[in-house]
Design an enzyme around this catalytic site. Structure first.
Site, PDB file in Angstrom:
ATOM      1  N   HIS B  77       0.846  -1.202   0.000  1.00  0.00           N
ATOM      2  CA  HIS B  77       0.000   0.000   0.000  1.00  0.00           C
ATOM      3  C   HIS B  77       0.880   1.249   0.000  1.00  0.00           C
ATOM      4  O   HIS B  77       1.935   1.293   0.621  1.00  0.00           O
ATOM      5  CB  HIS B  77      -1.003   0.001   1.162  1.00  0.00           C
ATOM      6  CG  HIS B  77      -0.408   0.028   2.535  1.00  0.00           C
ATOM      7  ND1 HIS B  77      -0.004   1.196   3.149  1.00  0.00           N
ATOM      8  CD2 HIS B  77      -0.168  -0.968   3.418  1.00  0.00           C
ATOM      9  CE1 HIS B  77       0.448   0.912   4.357  1.00  0.00           C
ATOM     10  NE2 HIS B  77       0.375  -0.385   4.552  1.00  0.00           N
ATOM     11  N   ASP B  79      -0.187   4.321   1.007  1.00  0.00           N
ATOM     12  CA  ASP B  79      -0.557   5.350   1.986  1.00  0.00           C
ATOM     13  C   ASP B  79       0.122   5.123   3.328  1.00  0.00           C
ATOM     14  O   ASP B  79       0.654   4.040   3.622  1.00  0.00           O
ATOM     15  CB  ASP B  79      -2.077   5.412   2.165  1.00  0.00           C
ATOM     16  CG  ASP B  79      -2.668   4.107   2.670  1.00  0.00           C
ATOM     17  OD1 ASP B  79      -2.202   3.026   2.232  1.00  0.00           O
ATOM     18  OD2 ASP B  79      -3.580   4.158   3.508  1.00  0.00           O
ATOM     19  N   GLU B 143      -4.973   1.791   2.709  1.00  0.00           N
ATOM     20  CA  GLU B 143      -4.959   0.599   3.558  1.00  0.00           C
ATOM     21  C   GLU B 143      -5.107   0.967   5.016  1.00  0.00           C
ATOM     22  O   GLU B 143      -5.577   0.173   5.812  1.00  0.00           O
ATOM     23  CB  GLU B 143      -3.644  -0.177   3.355  1.00  0.00           C
ATOM     24  CG  GLU B 143      -3.630  -1.575   3.982  1.00  0.00           C
ATOM     25  CD  GLU B 143      -3.126  -1.598   5.422  1.00  0.00           C
ATOM     26  OE1 GLU B 143      -3.281  -2.640   6.076  1.00  0.00           O
ATOM     27  OE2 GLU B 143      -2.592  -0.584   5.917  1.00  0.00           O
ATOM     28  N   GLU B 144      -4.703   2.204   5.381  1.00  0.00           N
ATOM     29  CA  GLU B 144      -4.635   2.598   6.797  1.00  0.00           C
ATOM     30  C   GLU B 144      -5.946   3.174   7.317  1.00  0.00           C
ATOM     31  O   GLU B 144      -5.967   3.831   8.355  1.00  0.00           O
ATOM     32  CB  GLU B 144      -3.507   3.631   6.999  1.00  0.00           C
ATOM     33  CG  GLU B 144      -2.108   3.127   6.664  1.00  0.00           C
ATOM     34  CD  GLU B 144      -1.564   2.127   7.682  1.00  0.00           C
ATOM     35  OE1 GLU B 144      -2.315   1.718   8.579  1.00  0.00           O
ATOM     36  OE2 GLU B 144      -0.388   1.755   7.551  1.00  0.00           O
ATOM     37  N   HIS B 350       3.470   3.288  12.663  1.00  0.00           N
ATOM     38  CA  HIS B 350       2.534   4.323  13.163  1.00  0.00           C
ATOM     39  C   HIS B 350       3.144   5.141  14.298  1.00  0.00           C
ATOM     40  O   HIS B 350       2.498   6.055  14.789  1.00  0.00           O
ATOM     41  CB  HIS B 350       1.193   3.740  13.656  1.00  0.00           C
ATOM     42  CG  HIS B 350       0.466   2.933  12.618  1.00  0.00           C
ATOM     43  ND1 HIS B 350      -0.828   2.521  12.791  1.00  0.00           N
ATOM     44  CD2 HIS B 350       0.841   2.466  11.400  1.00  0.00           C
ATOM     45  CE1 HIS B 350      -1.222   1.822  11.720  1.00  0.00           C
ATOM     46  NE2 HIS B 350      -0.210   1.779  10.875  1.00  0.00           N
TER      47      HIS B 350
END
Lengths: 387, 387
Positions: B77, B79, B143-144, B350
């Protein structure tokens, strides 16, 4: 429409308590919007030569100055909770199973009490109608909202002299009986703290909600006490009123808060109530968020005992404990014994089908009138010292 | 600034994976704002004559057509989660305790994987560099965020043909090892219903929060299972992720809801997981709010076993179970065995201090490159049938 002054005139339409109550209710006065009703009350009271009238915001206070050795305060709030949807005003007279009823917002909480106060304020003290006590009539605003806005509380802070007296009657609905004192109330947050983690790796965290399991266990197992105070039995309540925890659907929560409300008998102090909660939730963080002491019923004071007997004789209502916190407790804080007394079923307060039986109105007025004219004569109940 | 096309050129600056990774990270691409990065990726891929390139929204898919008997899909992904405050971009090279590290948003989740994918997409299939499988490179968006926005999910619904293959590798951070399969997840609300009442007369009600005590007791006592699936041990999690109840500080609550998240081993179906929760909370109302099946690791499939061996030989990383739900499960739903493989410590994803050791980059690229060039040769692990 009948003005309040017309409706309350003794010997005139004032004899018709139903018309007066309807006139009081039909001037809408949801909390914060009491001005039109307060104005009408002020006009009515200023028309009575035997009364001194003072205005403070939307509070109106009227006093006799008859040089009596004792003073009785009668207080009632002018505001109501919001109207029902569809609106339950104007009032309407309905044939009920046991006779006519007046339906509408405020009929129970507490404009029936206000109507009786207005009728008696205009009546007692005029020539030839001489009460044995001096009288203070207090009409106040914003009782149905946050305590900080309460008009009686404002008077107690700014003009406690206006509330001075030997006994107080608050015209909250009591179904024509006397409801004495009130339980205290304390709210605490019982908090647990864990360690946040992703819920897919829960073993890396400590679940604060799981930690709260013993808090709910203790609440579920708790048996509230019943406590006799001055001859009345106060039933306590203790339970959760809220619980919250969790930040997202995939996170082990690191905090959980259980909000507990304890309604405690007026024989306990706020400090004792807090200590009881800290003992019950030993091992947990306990934070007090608000508390207010209760009020002993004070029915062992001579004035109160005589009043109770006068009410019993006229309405047949015997003294009962009050569970909810009412402004009676404000008078208790000022050192003035106080009770609730007015027509209307308290369980109908705030309901869409709020209504008062017409047959309760005159006996309540007559019981209060008779006692205020006869005075606190010892009829055998005697002056019992406060226990 | 180096363009991606310059940075990824084999034999040119593309050999410098750090520069390529920095270039990919420094094009910000928080979920929903992937367009500039998707455009740059598309430009890079369209410059490669050996690739067919397709664009779908902010997904970019590139494929070789070498008529190989098998096809491997590599997906990642584009993002990232939002930047830290203060912003953790642009990236910066920092001397860490074990050598240089590239710091910044996305370095772990998952632009290290994206950089390796770009370098190999430009490399494998050009003249003289011939992979033994056909290759599909999938770069996708969102995806997040909520699953419904997931770009890979959109492709699976609208163009499943683009995802067809015999084995898939998802470039989620796995610290240079292989993380196989993933646990399933199911969320339920366990609800209790009581009877509202004023908290001053709690005996007139039934407290829904107190009724939830056994729910928390069972959660606190629960011991999650560890389940072996295809040779990997999956550790389950089960616990409350939320609790709510109560409407006001003076009301006995008539409802309480405990939200429970169960992460279950991929050998269990969603139905089995739901049945397990209904048994655990027997006597309570249980409502499923969302669920997604897990994915078996699939490491017994011949391609996967060979890939695991190739990775072990180069990076030293041995297969581990994945606990969180990842897009590996989407390939499982399409019947394609899939694993996660990329540099970077998943626990740093994250985080404000997200960073990847430079020393992990080349070995991961080289392990993947070597396997794709050598193909799924049976090196003794053999073709074990799925158990």
């Amino acid at each position: 429409m009948l003005t309040l002054a017309q409706a309350a005139r003794p010997g005139g339409p004032g004899e018709d308590l139903v018309a007066l109550l309807a006139a009081v209710c039909d001037i809408e006065s949801v909390s914060g919007r009491e001005r039109p009703l307060a104005d009408a009350v002020e006009v009515l009271l200023r028309a009575q030569p035997h009364l001194e009238v003072l205005r403070d915001g939307d509070c109106v206070v009227a006093r006799t100055h008859l040089d009596r050795p004792r003073r009785v305060v009668v207080a009632g709030h002018l505001d109501t909770v919001p109207l029902a949807d569809p609106p339950n005003l104007p009032t309407r007279l309905v044939d009920g199973p046991d006779g006519p009823e007046l339906w509408g917002r405020g009929t129970v909480d507490m404009k029936a009490g206000i109507a009786i106060m207005l009728a008696l304020a205009a009546d007692l003290g005029r020539p030839g109608v001489e009460p044995t006590c001096d009288l203070t009539w207090v009409f106040y605003d914003q009782e149905e909202v946050e305590a900080v806005r309460n008009g009686l509380g404002r008077l107690a802070r700014n003009r406690p002299d206006l509330l001075a007296g030997d006994f107080a009657i608050v015209g909250e609905p009591s179904d024509g009986g006397i409801e004495g004192g009130c339980n205290g109330t304390i709210r605490v947050e019982v908090r647990t703290r864990g360690v946040a983690a992703h819920s897919a790796r829960a073993w890396a965290g400590v679940n604060a909600i799981h930690l709260a399991a013993p808090v709910l266990d203790r609440l579920a197992a708790y048996v509230p006490a019943q406590v006799e105070v001055d001859g009345l039995v106060y039933r306590e309540s203790l339970g959760a009123v809220g619980i919250r925890g969790g930040v997202a659907g995939n996170v082990v929560p690191d905090a959980c808060v259980v909000t507990v409300n304890y309604r405690f008998a007026p024989s306990r102090s706020v400090d004792e109530a807090e200590a009881h909660l800290r003992e019950l939730f030993a091992g947990f963080e306990v934070v007090v968020t608000d508390a207010a002491g209760g009020a002993r019923p004070g029915l062992d004071a001579p004035l109160a005992a005589a009043f109770a007997q006068a009410v019993l004789a006229v309405t047949g209502g015997s003294p009962r404990p009050k569970y909810g916190w009412t402004d009676v407790a404000r008078f208790a804080q000022l050192g003035i014994p106080a009770v609730n007394f007015a027509p209307g079923d308290p369980l109908l307060a705030h309901k869409d089908d709020e209504r008062v039986p017409v047959a309760q109105l005159a006996p309540c007025r007559d019981a209060l009138r008779a006692w205020l004219l006869a005075g606190p004569v010892d009829r055998g109940v005697g002056a019992v010292s406060r226990s």
